[in-house]
Design a protein around this motif. Structure first.
Motif, PDB file in Angstrom:
ATOM      1  N   ALA A  23       0.199 -11.747  62.549  1.00  0.00           N
ATOM      2  CA  ALA A  23       1.255 -10.867  62.039  1.00  0.00           C
ATOM      3  C   ALA A  23       1.083 -10.506  60.581  1.00  0.00           C
ATOM      4  CB  ALA A  23       2.621 -11.537  62.224  1.00  0.00           C
ATOM      5  N   ASP A  24       0.135 -11.153  59.907  1.00  0.00           N
ATOM      6  CA  ASP A  24       0.069 -10.956  58.465  1.00  0.00           C
ATOM      7  C   ASP A  24      -1.369 -10.966  57.930  1.00  0.00           C
ATOM      8  OD1 ASP A  24       0.570 -10.906  55.715  1.00  0.00           O
ATOM      9  OD2 ASP A  24       1.154 -13.005  55.617  1.00  0.00           O
ATOM     10  N   SER A  25      -2.015 -12.131  57.953  1.00  0.00           N
ATOM     11  CA  SER A  25      -3.243 -12.238  57.167  1.00  0.00           C
ATOM     12  C   SER A  25      -4.420 -11.446  57.731  1.00  0.00           C
ATOM     13  CB  SER A  25      -3.639 -13.715  56.987  1.00  0.00           C
ATOM     14  OG  SER A  25      -4.046 -14.301  58.192  1.00  0.00           O
ATOM     15  N   SER A  56       5.823 -21.197  60.530  1.00  0.00           N
ATOM     16  CA  SER A  56       5.148 -20.727  59.320  1.00  0.00           C
ATOM     17  C   SER A  56       4.894 -19.218  59.442  1.00  0.00           C
ATOM     18  CB  SER A  56       3.838 -21.497  59.140  1.00  0.00           C
ATOM     19  OG  SER A  56       3.175 -21.088  57.971  1.00  0.00           O
ATOM     20  N   GLY A  57       4.428 -18.792  60.596  1.00  0.00           N
ATOM     21  CA  GLY A  57       4.218 -17.365  60.846  1.00  0.00           C
ATOM     22  C   GLY A  57       5.526 -16.586  60.815  1.00  0.00           C
ATOM     23  N   LEU A  58       6.581 -17.178  61.376  1.00  0.00           N
ATOM     24  CA  LEU A  58       7.882 -16.504  61.357  1.00  0.00           C
ATOM     25  C   LEU A  58       8.343 -16.243  59.921  1.00  0.00           C
ATOM     26  CD1 LEU A  58       9.871 -18.402  64.168  1.00  0.00           C
ATOM     27  CD2 LEU A  58       9.038 -16.043  64.229  1.00  0.00           C
ATOM     28  N   ALA A 109       5.601  -6.114  61.801  1.00  0.00           N
ATOM     29  CA  ALA A 109       5.162  -6.780  60.566  1.00  0.00           C
ATOM     30  C   ALA A 109       3.873  -6.138  60.045  1.00  0.00           C
ATOM     31  CB  ALA A 109       4.948  -8.272  60.818  1.00  0.00           C
ATOM     32  N   LEU A 110       2.907  -5.909  60.948  1.00  0.00           N
ATOM     33  CA  LEU A 110       1.632  -5.331  60.513  1.00  0.00           C
ATOM     34  C   LEU A 110       1.817  -3.915  59.983  1.00  0.00           C
ATOM     35  CD1 LEU A 110      -0.856  -6.561  63.295  1.00  0.00           C
ATOM     36  CD2 LEU A 110      -0.671  -7.405  60.948  1.00  0.00           C
TER      37      LEU A 110
END
Ligand SMILES: NC(=O)c1ccc[n+]([C@@H]2O[C@H](COP(=O)([O-])OP(=O)(O)OC[C@H]3O[C@@H](n4cnc5c(N)ncnc54)[C@H](O)[C@@H]3O)[C@@H](O)[C@H]2O)c1
Ligand SMILES: [Zn+2]
Length: 361
Positions: free
Chosen positions: A128-130, A173-175, A215-216
């Motif tokens: 979702a992020d990195s 953590s991802g949330l 998110a992306l």
């Protein structure tokens, strides 16, 4: 069809595609590539090696720890890769979370000045992020993410099936990072996330995928204009100014995204005290978005504020005397200030216990 929706990321280095996969069949195309080398997170391999990933033979198994995000791990990979594949047409396929991404990305960007690299993120944080943004980072001595390069993967394939084995704290953590992106995305994005949040916490597949895509796309809008992080992209550091210092102070015993959630709670407190964020908005965000994704019991967690201050002084992004801070203001306007004082930091940390006590957390 297995591909549900793709996303193209524009990059100064090379544009790259993120694909969303309903099943693992796409892996067959990767195993058939000439001179392909798989690098798999050791935990992912023990959980998925004989099932989801059974078509992979002879992978390099990567030990995973935050300390392992080092030049030594990169050297280990150079040595392994050089024995396994010839230079011509070489492709590295790495499978794992943010740590695997950082180590293999750095390796791929430096070996022969850059080899072909495909990334399959397996944690919620990485999906979702990195996985977008093209940064690769290594820790150096006591300095977190001090070394690095800008090097996007040639492709990212997201298969949410991996998430079923994730530990609860790693999922949360991802949330934490997803909620951060929702807040940066503005009021409408935040409301959309709030409406899905309970189902995302319950790992309902469709909702998880929607949230990852949301998110992306928010992150994409911040990185494409400022890939090298000289302005607008800084806003993505919301929650991280305090968050990094928290990770440092507790010696990385709190997962990254959870430290970021605490960092957002504190940043909102600074903003409230400065009169740029209404207390009622901060309260609303706290109860509806931040506390639901916080898995750390803040009543049991004591922070050594002197260590926090020491951690903040090490912030790579610090330029002057004061501490930099990304703040959410009224109307979800984000701002970066550079003048946060030590006493403001001490004050908000002192108020943290009270704040969550009021919530009955
Ligand atoms: N390069 C970037 O842009 C960027 C951005 C954000 C964070 N990061 C880095 O990412 C790291 C954090 O990433 P992360 O949260 O993905 O951590 P991680 O890679 O450490 O993964 C967390 C844990 O989950 C395990 N794991 C991975 N996939 C699994 C699965 N499917 N099932 C069960 N267990 C699994 C891992 O072995 C590890 O123990 C930090 O080092 C951070 O600095 C990098
Ligand atoms: Zn982060």
């Amino acid at each position: 069809v297995s591909v549900t929706k793709n996303m193209t990321l524009k990059s100064n280095i090379r544009d790259y595609e993120v694909t969303f996969q309903d099943n693992i069949d796409f892996l067959n195309d990767l195993t058939c590539l000439p001179n392909v080398v798989f690098v798999v997170d050791q935990n992912v391999w023990s959980l998925h090696g004989s099932s989801t990933l059974k078509s992979i033979t002879n992978p390099i198994i990567l030990p995973i720890s935050e300390e392992g995000k080092s030049l030594a791990s990169v050297e280990f990979l150079y040595d392994q890769v050089l024995t396994l594949a010839a230079k011509k047409n070489m492709t590295i396929v790495s499978i794992g979370g943010g740590i695997t991404q950082d180590i293999t990305g750095f390796m791929a960007s430096t070996l022969y000045r850059g080899i072909k690299w495909v990334f399959l993120p397996t944690t919620l944080l990485a999906q979702a992020d990195s996985c977008i943004g093209a940064k690769t980072s290594l820790n150096y001595k006591k300095y977190k993410n001090l070394l690095g390069s800008f090097y996007p993967p040639h492709a990212v394939h997201i298969y949410t099936g991996f998430l079923s084995t994730l530990k609860e704290l790693d999922y949360f953590s991802g949330l934490g990072e997803m909620v951060k992106l929702a807040l940066i995305g503005g009021q409408a994005a935040s409301e959309a996330t709030i409406s899905r949040l309970e189902q995302v916490i319950q790992k309902q597949p469709d909702m998880v995928l929607d949230e990852i895509q949301a998110a992306l796309s928010i992150k994409k809008s911040y990185i494409e204009d400022d890939e090298f992080d000289s302005g607008r992209r800084n806003i993505l550091n919301y929650g991280h100014c305090f968050g990094h210092a928290i990770e440092f102070a507790v010696n990385y015993s709190i997962p990254h995204g959870q430290a970021v959630v605490i960092g957002m709670i504190l940043a909102n407190q600074v903003a409230t005290r400065r009169g740029v964020l209404a207390a009622s908005t901060a309260q609303d965000i706290l109860t509806r978005l931040l506390l639901p994704v916080l898995k750390i019991d803040l009543k049991q967690q004591v922070f050594d504020v002197d260590l926090i201050i020491e951690g903040m002084k090490q912030d790579k992004k610090r330029v002057g005397e004061g501490f930099p801070l990304i703040m959410l203001q009224n109307n979800f306007a984000m701002v970066k200030v550079l003048d946060v004082s030590e006493s403001e930091v001490r004050d908000v940390f002192l108020s943290l216990g009270e704040l969550v006590n009021d919530q009955g957390q």
